[in-house]
Write an enzyme that holds these catalytic residues in place. Structure first.
Site, PDB file in Angstrom:
ATOM      1  CE  LYS A  62      -4.423   1.064   0.120  1.00 36.06           C
ATOM      2  NZ  LYS A  62      -5.565   0.282  -0.366  1.00 36.06           N
TER       3      LYS A  62
HETATM    4  P1  NAD Z   1     -12.813   8.493  -2.727  1.00 38.91           P
HETATM    5  O1  NAD Z   1     -11.788   9.492  -2.399  1.00 38.91           O
HETATM    6  O2  NAD Z   1     -13.250   8.337  -4.143  1.00 38.91           O
HETATM    7  O3  NAD Z   1     -14.142   8.709  -1.872  1.00 38.91           O
HETATM    8  C1  NAD Z   1     -14.176   8.902  -0.492  1.00 38.91           C
HETATM    9  C2  NAD Z   1     -15.463   9.637  -0.186  1.00 38.91           C
HETATM   10  O4  NAD Z   1     -15.637   9.733   1.215  1.00 38.91           O
HETATM   11  C3  NAD Z   1     -15.479  11.056  -0.742  1.00 38.91           C
HETATM   12  O5  NAD Z   1     -16.728  11.306  -1.365  1.00 38.91           O
HETATM   13  C4  NAD Z   1     -15.290  11.919   0.503  1.00 38.91           C
HETATM   14  O6  NAD Z   1     -15.875  13.191   0.382  1.00 38.91           O
HETATM   15  C5  NAD Z   1     -15.975  11.071   1.562  1.00 38.91           C
HETATM   16  N1  NAD Z   1     -15.520  11.365   2.915  1.00 38.91           N
HETATM   17  C6  NAD Z   1     -14.286  11.709   3.334  1.00 38.91           C
HETATM   18  N2  NAD Z   1     -14.267  11.914   4.658  1.00 38.91           N
HETATM   19  C7  NAD Z   1     -15.527  11.694   5.088  1.00 38.91           C
HETATM   20  C8  NAD Z   1     -16.154  11.746   6.356  1.00 38.91           C
HETATM   21  N3  NAD Z   1     -15.478  12.059   7.445  1.00 38.91           N
HETATM   22  N4  NAD Z   1     -17.465  11.437   6.425  1.00 38.91           N
HETATM   23  C9  NAD Z   1     -18.157  11.107   5.333  1.00 38.91           C
HETATM   24  N5  NAD Z   1     -17.625  11.047   4.099  1.00 38.91           N
HETATM   25  C10 NAD Z   1     -16.323  11.342   3.981  1.00 38.91           C
HETATM   26  O7  NAD Z   1     -12.246   7.107  -2.159  1.00 38.91           O
HETATM   27  P2  NAD Z   1     -12.641   5.641  -2.579  1.00 38.91           P
HETATM   28  O8  NAD Z   1     -11.683   5.179  -3.606  1.00 38.91           O
HETATM   29  O9  NAD Z   1     -14.103   5.551  -2.827  1.00 38.91           O
HETATM   30  O10 NAD Z   1     -12.259   4.845  -1.237  1.00 38.91           O
HETATM   31  C11 NAD Z   1     -13.118   4.795  -0.110  1.00 38.91           C
HETATM   32  C12 NAD Z   1     -12.721   3.630   0.770  1.00 38.91           C
HETATM   33  O11 NAD Z   1     -12.742   2.427  -0.002  1.00 38.91           O
HETATM   34  C13 NAD Z   1     -11.316   3.714   1.367  1.00 38.91           C
HETATM   35  O12 NAD Z   1     -11.314   3.114   2.631  1.00 38.91           O
HETATM   36  C14 NAD Z   1     -10.498   2.868   0.404  1.00 38.91           C
HETATM   37  O13 NAD Z   1      -9.322   2.350   1.017  1.00 38.91           O
HETATM   38  C15 NAD Z   1     -11.487   1.783   0.082  1.00 38.91           C
HETATM   39  N6  NAD Z   1     -11.210   1.074  -1.173  1.00 38.91           N
HETATM   40  C16 NAD Z   1     -11.168   1.707  -2.371  1.00 38.91           C
HETATM   41  C17 NAD Z   1     -10.921   0.988  -3.536  1.00 38.91           C
HETATM   42  C18 NAD Z   1     -10.944   1.618  -4.899  1.00 38.91           C
HETATM   43  O14 NAD Z   1     -10.892   0.874  -5.885  1.00 38.91           O
HETATM   44  N7  NAD Z   1     -11.032   2.924  -5.042  1.00 38.91           N
HETATM   45  C19 NAD Z   1     -10.689  -0.394  -3.464  1.00 38.91           C
HETATM   46  C20 NAD Z   1     -10.745  -1.027  -2.223  1.00 38.91           C
HETATM   47  C21 NAD Z   1     -11.005  -0.285  -1.088  1.00 38.91           C
END
Ligand code: NAD
Length: 476
Positions: free
Chosen positions: A107
């Site tokens: 990561k």
């Molecule tokens: P992203 O940046 O696209 O979205 C995150 C969202 O959460 C944003 O809309 C942001 O405004 C919101 N957010 C941030 N802080 C917040 C809070 N305190 N309260 C409410 N909303 C809040 O990120 P993502 O890629 O969607 O990732 C989200 C989660 O999923 C993370 O934990 C990441 O590790 C996990 N994840 C992502 C992927 C991927 O393919 N993108 C894969 C596996 C896991």
């Protein structure tokens, strides 16, 4: 209870790991070997922006190299730190093993608030970070393959791929150095939606098992279930969109940075998403009850809670009040080890992160294979498949004619049956298969072993067994 008693994210992952290995019969040395993070590289680099030098801190952590390359996203967030990156790298090891993606866990993270920079500035920062990592083989098609995570997406992955290609001009597999790229830069159809799509497939699989539905105290199908989603970013948006548009679930609540929206009859996910894109937050969105204290909605009554934003949001301070009988961890580590215990005692069913959000790495795996094979999925078979289906349709129509046209094939059937699968359909099919098989492997342990009472422990047992087998095969 105070948040101070809460273990760190990495400690939480270790505690959950320890809970699982206590039920296994691993030699202690091997147990330790699997648990520890192999290496974490910290880099500080300067980029000249707006007339002065800015220093940034980044990390790339490699948890386990029992399989190579290692794989895991790169996160852009202001509070990224070593502990967090190591926890996420460990989760990647277990996640890849669980869904049988042939990678070790890694990561990366960069301490930055991406919203504070212009696109051309972000490009320079990203290229410089990529340069520092690639120089040390921490970005490399056969060693270490990043992907998007919080705060990064296709755009950043395209910059990273291009930076690597510039540094390795004769590497024919250069594009396989990173996944989550845009289609026109070596990406694969369906990667952007993959993690959210995986959450949908995970829930569909859960709702295929009446025993499991009953364990959560729920009944019936996914249709009509009330869902609250935290974070309408890449993962949360796609999960909410597909579940509401394709499965008839109601997205009753959406929690974002600046508050939450609630509507008992269900929110229009697309409309909320467009509103956020235009206004930078949910504030002012009409047609829903707005609350400034977003986190409160985590405790609201619903059937399914989908934390899809960040880690540690369900913790010792609120776990007791969380009412959802079923939680699916779309984010990594949204439930702390302490909260996990409280929820388990309450009988809440938690579909754990290492399985629930594995859709991203699964489709990343397909993208990596596509890059290494230098050919789009379906390119060789599609028309041949269509021709064979046409043969069947022609034959059936000839039989129908010989019987006086008493029956016929509907146009709708013919249209669907005759069309050969394109890349997107193949990717979705591969993802669906992966999510079903991985769920079944977890639930088998959950139901068959008396000492396993939750899906998370079952998931750890399945994945640690696989990682251990792979170390043993290497003679360790
Ligand atoms: P992203 O940046 O696209 O979205 C995150 C969202 O959460 C944003 O809309 C942001 O405004 C919101 N957010 C941030 N802080 C917040 C809070 N305190 N309260 C409410 N909303 C809040 O990120 P993502 O890629 O969607 O990732 C989200 C989660 O999923 C993370 O934990 C990441 O590790 C996990 N994840 C992502 C992927 C991927 O393919 N993108 C894969 C596996 C896991």
């Amino acid at each position: 209870m105070s948040n101070l008693q809460e273990p760190s994210f990495r400690e939480s992952v270790d505690l959950m790991f320890n809970r699982a290995v206590a039920l296994m019969d691993l030699p202690p040395g091997l147990e330790e070997k699997i648990r520890v993070c192999n290496a974490t590289y910290t880099v500080r680099f300067g980029v000249r922006l707006r007339g002065e030098m800015h220093t940034f801190t980044g990390y790339r952590s490699v948890h386990s190299e029992h399989m190579e390359p290692v794989k895991g996203g790169i996160r852009y967030a202001i509070n990224v730190h070593q502990d967090e990156v190591e926890a996420l790298a460990a989760l990647m090891t277990y996640k890849c093993a669980l869904v049988e993606a042939p990678f070790g866990g890694s990561k990366g993270g960069l301490c930055i608030d991406p919203r504070k920079y212009e696109e051309h500035e972000l490009e320079r920062i990203t290229r410089r970070f990529a340069y520092e990592l690639a120089k040390r083989d921490l970005i490399h098609p056969s060693q270490n393959v990043p992907a998007p995570d919080m705060g990064t997406g296709e755009r950043e992955m395209a910059w990273i791929a291009d930076q690597y290609a510039r540094m390795n001009t004769t590497d024919i597999n250069a594009r396989a150095c990173v996944t989550g790229k845009p289609l026109n830069a070596g990406g694969i159809a369906g990667r952007v939606e993959a993690t959210g799509r995986g959450v949908q497939y995970a829930l569909r699989e859960f709702f295929r098992h009446p025993e499991d539905i009953a364990k959560a105290g729920l009944e019936g199908k996914l249709k009509g279930k009330r869902i609250i989603v935290q974070g309408l970013g890449n993962v949360g948006y796609h999960a909410a969109k597909f579940l509401s548009e394709e499965d008839g679930a109601l997205i009753t609540g959406i929690i974002e940075r600046d508050g939450s929206l609630y509507r008992a009859e269900g929110l229009d996910v697309e409309a909320v998403h467009n509103w956020i894109a235009k206004h930078g937050g949910i504030s002012g969105y009409p047609d829903a009850k707005l609350s400034e204290d977003g986190a409160e909605l985590l405790e609201h009554e619903c059937d399914i809670l989908i934390p899809a934003a960040l880690e540690g949001v369900i913790n010792l301070t609120n776990a007791n009040r969380v009412q959802a009988p079923l939680i699916i961890e779309a984010a990594n580590g949204p439930v702390t080890a302490g909260a996990d215990e409280i929820l388990r005692e309450k009988g809440t069913v938690i579909i754990p992160d290492m399985y629930a959000n594995a859709g991203g790495v699964t489709v990343s795996y397909f993208e990596w294979v596509k890059n290494l094979s230098h050919i789009r999925f379906g390119r060789m078979q599609r028309r041949q498949e269509e021709a064979r289906h046409q043969l069947v349709v022609d034959e059936l129509e000839a039989i129908s004619e010989s019987m006086g046209n008493k029956w016929s094939l509907s146009d709708n059937f013919k249209q669907k049956y005759l069309r050969g699968a394109d890349e997107l359909e193949l990717v979705r099919s591969g993802l669906d298969d992966t999510m079903r098989i991985a769920y079944q492997s977890m639930r088998e342990v959950w139901h068959d072993r008396d000492d396993v009472t939750d899906l998370r422990t079952a998931a750890y047992l399945v994945s640690i067994t696989k990682v251990a087998a792979s170390y043993r095969a290497k003679g360790l």
